[in-house]
Write a protein that holds these residues in place. Structure first.
Motif, PDB file in Angstrom:
ATOM      1  N   VAL A   1       0.841  -1.211   0.000  1.00 44.58           N
ATOM      2  CA  VAL A   1       0.000   0.000   0.000  1.00 44.58           C
ATOM      3  C   VAL A   1       0.870   1.252   0.000  1.00 44.58           C
ATOM      4  N   VAL A   2       1.878   1.277   0.870  1.00 49.87           N
ATOM      5  CA  VAL A   2       2.736   2.461   0.979  1.00 49.87           C
ATOM      6  C   VAL A   2       3.519   2.689  -0.311  1.00 49.87           C
ATOM      7  N   SER A   3       4.005   1.591  -0.923  1.00 48.10           N
ATOM      8  CA  SER A   3       4.752   1.748  -2.178  1.00 48.10           C
ATOM      9  C   SER A   3       3.856   2.307  -3.279  1.00 48.10           C
ATOM     10  N   GLY A   4       2.592   1.876  -3.299  1.00 50.51           N
ATOM     11  CA  GLY A   4       1.653   2.414  -4.292  1.00 50.51           C
ATOM     12  C   GLY A   4       1.378   3.889  -4.050  1.00 50.51           C
ATOM     13  N   ALA A   5       1.267   4.270  -2.779  1.00 55.39           N
ATOM     14  CA  ALA A   5       1.022   5.677  -2.443  1.00 55.39           C
ATOM     15  C   ALA A   5       2.219   6.539  -2.828  1.00 55.39           C
TER      16      ALA A   5
END
Length: 465
Positions: free
Chosen positions: A123-127
């Motif tokens: 999730v964080v990498s996508g954000a």
């Protein structure tokens, strides 16, 4: 979505999941009174590492996935461990089942956190890449799949038998003897304890006949038992306790190496000192850690000496700890450290107005060239008993009261349990105590026998200034 963009999304998601697992997967756990930290990290090979600060690390190649499972020992609850050991024989099956159940629960907790952290990493990498919600959801799914696949690969390839051939680092390089203890060390220890009481009674009978000469019945004679290098051997406490009671010992002086690694577990063995009926003076050796020394300072009846002087029954004793006992590394002090200690002792003797009867150190080199300065010097470290007279000073080494510890029990050579019983007589007026005799007591490690030798030292009283 273009193929290149898809590859980028997948790569970013997997990378984010792995980075988060590497950085944030740690969980706290408790196992048998030991507080642990469990974590999973990316590594060059598949390892399980048991980290025991400050002793070192035990590594085992347990799985094929390039990650390391670390089990870090953070704190030990000795009361819980003591309870566990006290009940281990009686309720062994129940305790081991509880132990196994706790271990499985802790690793399940680690696995669950790894999976959730992997998804969060996606999730964080996508954000970070500023994807829209749909793509971030895809990243989360890929992160979840990555962490699930990682844990699945670890557990499907995990081989517990790898711990039969572990790798040691740090001070634990000397630890394999602990593992082999269960095979032959304990059997010898139990056998020795069985006939130790008979031997000590026989020793007492021999000396009671020698004492018929009434040479040792003088109430002014103080009996000092010198012991050293117990090295975690429980039988040594039985040995010195019986000598103390049978010969009415007034004082025990221990010149160090009561433990092997200085760990909190070894405190459980040193608690045997609480049974000693007389004052116990302790001078730390190179195998005694600051933690062990602190625990001994808190023990009733035990006095730890390091540059201090203690008086018992009119006998003044000053002792200095081995330089290596100041840290947690189990090393023999170097020549420079020993020379500095030697100089410190000389400076102390030069400025003090007290003329001690006994100087006690662990390493004999620490008192080199000090003969003639005091009546008696006691030391250990070499595991060989000896009595040397030089310039009016008696230099006495007790040998190893613990027969070099469990390693001695496993050795093919016969390292005896040894101690030296000193008979000292204080003059009516001022002046140092005079050594009138020494009993050297040795109990065989391998043979059911003992050796006793009494040496008399009768001469003119000598003054030391």
């Amino acid at each position: 979505m273009r193929f290149r963009n898809v590859l980028t999304l997948v790569a970013v998601s997997i990378a984010g999941a792995l980075i988060f697992v590497h950085l944030f997967s740690a969980v706290s756990a408790s196992l048998g009174g030991v507080d642990l930290l469990l974590k999973l990290e990316l590594y060059t090979r598949g390892l399980t590492s048991v980290v025991i600060p400050p002793l070192g690390v035990v590594n085992a190649r347990t799985h094929s996935v390039p990650v390391r499972i670390s089990i870090v020992v953070r704190e030990i609850n000795l009361d819980y461990v003591r309870f566990f050991l006290d009940n281990a024989v009686q309720n062994r099956a129940e305790l081991m089942e509880l132990f196994k159940s706790d271990l499985i629960k802790d690793f399940r907790q680690l696995a669950l956190k790894v999976i959730l952290i992997g998804m969060l990493g996606g999730v964080v990498s996508g954000a970070v890449m500023r994807y829209d919600r749909r793509r971030i959801a895809v990243c989360a799914l890929i992160g979840l799949m990555t962490s699930v696949s990682l844990m699945g690969a670890v557990f499907t390839t995990y081989n517990t038998s790898a711990f039969k051939n572990p790798e040691y680092s740090g001070n634990l390089k000397a630890a394999p003897w602990i593992i082999s203890l269960a095979h032959n060390g304990l059997s010898k220890l139990n056998e020795l304890n069985h006939y130790m009481s008979i031997m000590s009674d026989n020793i007492s009978t021999v000396f009671s006949r020698m004492d018929a000469l009434n040479l040792m019945d003088d109430e002014d004679v103080v009996k000092v038992l010198h012991v050293s290098d117990i090295h975690n051997n429980p039988a040594a406490y039985n040995f010195l306790e019986r000598i103390t009671k049978n010969f009415d010992v007034d004082l025990i002086i221990d010149t160090g190496d009561i433990t092997d690694f200085g760990t909190p577990f070894e405190e459980l063995i040193t608690e045997n000192l609480s049974k000693m009926p007389v004052e116990y003076l302790f001078i730390a050796g190179n195998h005694d850690s600051p933690g062990i020394i602190d625990s001994l300072r808190k023990m009733p009846g035990v006095t730890v000496l390091d540059g201090e002087i203690a008086e018992v029954k009119g006998i003044e004793v000053v002792g200095w700890a081995d330089p290596s006992s100041k840290g947690n590394e189990i090393n023999t002090a170097g020549d420079r450290e020993i020379l500095e200690l030697n100089l410190s002792i000389r400076q102390w003797l030069a400025r003090t107005s007290v003329s001690p009867d006994i100087i006690a150190v662990h390493n004999p080199k620490a008192t080199n060239s000090l003969a003639g300065a005091v009546p008696i010097i006691l030391n250990g470290h070499t595991h060989r008993s000896s009595i040397i007279e030089e310039k009016g000073t008696f230099i006495i080494n007790a040998g190893s009261t613990g027969a070099a510890g469990i390693r001695g029990l496993q050795s093919e050579s016969d390292i005896p349990y040894s101690a030296a019983l000193l008979y000292l007589k204080k003059p009516a007026g001022t002046g140092n105590a005079r050594l009138i005799a020494v009993d050297v007591i040795k109990v065989s490690n391998l043979k059911k026998g003992f050796q006793v030798e009494r040496m008399f030292f009768i001469g003119e009283e000598q003054k030391f200034e």
